[in-house]
Design a protein around this motif. Sequence first.
Motif, PDB file in Angstrom:
ATOM      1  N   GLN A 314       0.907  -0.987   0.038  1.00  0.00           N
ATOM      2  CA  GLN A 314       0.038   0.104   0.161  1.00  0.00           C
ATOM      3  C   GLN A 314       1.064   1.242  -0.073  1.00  0.00           C
ATOM      4  OE1 GLN A 314      -3.381  -0.143  -0.255  1.00  0.00           O
ATOM      5  NE2 GLN A 314      -3.131  -2.465  -0.446  1.00  0.00           N
ATOM      6  N   PRO A 315       0.234   2.347  -0.370  1.00  0.00           N
ATOM      7  CA  PRO A 315       0.965   3.654  -0.489  1.00  0.00           C
ATOM      8  C   PRO A 315       1.516   4.087   1.145  1.00  0.00           C
ATOM      9  CG  PRO A 315      -1.157   4.218  -0.825  1.00  0.00           C
ATOM     10  CD  PRO A 315      -1.113   2.604  -1.073  1.00  0.00           C
ATOM     11  N   PRO A 316       2.440   5.082   1.366  1.00  0.00           N
ATOM     12  CA  PRO A 316       2.625   5.322   2.674  1.00  0.00           C
ATOM     13  C   PRO A 316       1.596   6.110   3.205  1.00  0.00           C
ATOM     14  CG  PRO A 316       4.758   5.851   1.421  1.00  0.00           C
ATOM     15  CD  PRO A 316       3.512   5.119   0.375  1.00  0.00           C
ATOM     16  N   PHE A 317       0.991   6.787   2.405  1.00  0.00           N
ATOM     17  CA  PHE A 317      -0.281   7.631   3.274  1.00  0.00           C
ATOM     18  C   PHE A 317      -1.312   6.619   3.851  1.00  0.00           C
ATOM     19  CE2 PHE A 317       1.238  11.659   2.893  1.00  0.00           C
ATOM     20  CZ  PHE A 317       0.223  12.428   3.146  1.00  0.00           C
ATOM     21  N   SER A 318      -1.208   5.251   3.453  1.00  0.00           N
ATOM     22  CA  SER A 318      -2.265   4.485   3.885  1.00  0.00           C
ATOM     23  C   SER A 318      -2.190   4.091   5.610  1.00  0.00           C
ATOM     24  CB  SER A 318      -2.298   2.889   3.235  1.00  0.00           C
ATOM     25  OG  SER A 318      -1.096   2.391   3.256  1.00  0.00           O
ATOM     26  N   ARG A 319      -0.897   4.308   6.046  1.00  0.00           N
ATOM     27  CA  ARG A 319      -0.628   4.250   7.318  1.00  0.00           C
ATOM     28  C   ARG A 319      -0.958   5.420   8.215  1.00  0.00           C
ATOM     29  NH1 ARG A 319       4.364   0.308   8.466  1.00  0.00           N
ATOM     30  NH2 ARG A 319       3.789  -1.510   7.455  1.00  0.00           N
ATOM     31  N   LEU A 320      -1.418   6.494   7.464  1.00  0.00           N
ATOM     32  CA  LEU A 320      -1.891   7.566   8.157  1.00  0.00           C
ATOM     33  C   LEU A 320      -3.474   7.760   8.331  1.00  0.00           C
ATOM     34  CD1 LEU A 320       0.276  10.487   6.986  1.00  0.00           C
ATOM     35  CD2 LEU A 320       0.720   8.893   8.838  1.00  0.00           C
ATOM     36  N   ILE A 321      -4.006   8.010   9.333  1.00  0.00           N
ATOM     37  CA  ILE A 321      -5.448   7.818   9.526  1.00  0.00           C
ATOM     38  C   ILE A 321      -6.191   9.388   9.358  1.00  0.00           C
ATOM     39  CG2 ILE A 321      -7.545   6.802  11.044  1.00  0.00           C
ATOM     40  CD1 ILE A 321      -5.060   4.765   9.974  1.00  0.00           C
ATOM     41  N   ASN A 322      -7.330   9.192   8.530  1.00  0.00           N
ATOM     42  CA  ASN A 322      -8.211  10.169   8.508  1.00  0.00           C
ATOM     43  C   ASN A 322      -7.002  11.679   7.992  1.00  0.00           C
ATOM     44  OD1 ASN A 322     -10.361   8.704   9.091  1.00  0.00           O
ATOM     45  ND2 ASN A 322      -9.847   9.318  11.315  1.00  0.00           N
ATOM     46  N   VAL A 323      -6.611  11.535   6.991  1.00  0.00           N
ATOM     47  CA  VAL A 323      -5.650  12.714   6.606  1.00  0.00           C
ATOM     48  C   VAL A 323      -6.668  13.314   5.473  1.00  0.00           C
ATOM     49  CG1 VAL A 323      -3.505  13.513   5.419  1.00  0.00           C
ATOM     50  CG2 VAL A 323      -3.659  11.641   6.876  1.00  0.00           C
ATOM     51  N   PRO A 324      -6.556  14.615   5.485  1.00  0.00           N
ATOM     52  CA  PRO A 324      -7.498  15.436   4.421  1.00  0.00           C
ATOM     53  C   PRO A 324      -6.881  15.362   3.071  1.00  0.00           C
ATOM     54  CG  PRO A 324      -7.427  16.883   6.239  1.00  0.00           C
ATOM     55  CD  PRO A 324      -6.197  15.522   6.496  1.00  0.00           C
ATOM     56  N   GLY A 325      -7.644  14.990   1.837  1.00  0.00           N
ATOM     57  CA  GLY A 325      -6.963  14.471   0.751  1.00  0.00           C
ATOM     58  C   GLY A 325      -6.235  13.399   0.443  1.00  0.00           C
ATOM     59  N   GLN A 326      -6.163  12.414   1.607  1.00  0.00           N
ATOM     60  CA  GLN A 326      -5.619  11.216   1.639  1.00  0.00           C
ATOM     61  C   GLN A 326      -5.613  10.437   0.246  1.00  0.00           C
ATOM     62  OE1 GLN A 326      -6.197   8.577   5.046  1.00  0.00           O
ATOM     63  NE2 GLN A 326      -4.776   7.134   4.376  1.00  0.00           N
TER      64      GLN A 326
END
Length: 328
Positions: A314-326
Amino acid sequence: MSHRNAALTPRHRLRVARLVIEEGWPISEVAARFQVSWPTVKRWVDRYLAGEPMQDRSSRPKSSPNKTSKKTTKRCVSLRMRLREGPIQLAARLGIAPATVHRILTTARMNRLCYVDRATGEPIRRYEHDHPGSLVHVDVKKLGNIPDGGGWRYVGRRQGSRNRAVTPGKPKNKWRNPKLGYAFVHTIIDDHSRVAYTEVHNDESAVTAVGVLHRAVEWFADRGVAIERILSDNGGAYRSHLWRDTCEALSITPKRTRPYRPQTNGKVERFHRTMADGWAYARCYTSENERRDALPDWLHEYNQHRPHTACGGQPPFSRLINVPGQYN
């Protein structure tokens, strides 16, 4: 777990046995109903009567007289760590088959030299912090600036030299050749998620590094990540009092790697290799400004769309939760 071509799953094997033992069905009728042979039903009935599980038995033999001894296995691993030789060379030293050596090294996860530290010969120990912001890595990648018209990597050395000579606004060295200088790529990457923040500057001074840190802290904070610790090498900018005081003001604990030990900061080093392949040298840029303008798009692709093996594909942003524009 039964193999994919098995006629009966463990649940149906238990059903077969109970029909015969508890409900009194003839074995022939049960075999016809489940489309299996008479001996197959008999085998699972006998297993049920003996109190054995309905799972497949291991095909491993009870004894292996020709199994490689533990002494030989330990010596094989020891020689691999000390000499860094391949299966053929180790097989000659140990008096066993190269395939046996390869099996031993694969079991010990030492079958590839990239798994072994070059300095110590020991297996590489990998780590990952348990949440974003617990530790971030920082480093600077130095790239040669591209002359107007393209660099030598794509247009060849002769044309590249001509492009250097006609690039305006550059000082000359003692041979009257233009000095294009370098681009310094400052990167801060999160240890847990591999989300990266990158800026390109013309120097790697402490003032520039501190400015990058301030903007990176704000950028990560907008995405719900609070930086707790930061790991750097022993560069002059990161040994300065300004860097130390800035980290203290931001409530960040600064840490430095052991000298001549870049493996400790390997996550950002590996990111710079990926960045060089995917952005810096990915295509022919006709100027340095064109290459720098292409960085934000590539960084967005890396953080939010590019699959990462450390993140389970998965992309790195998948490990950040509820990020705007994720997911844009």
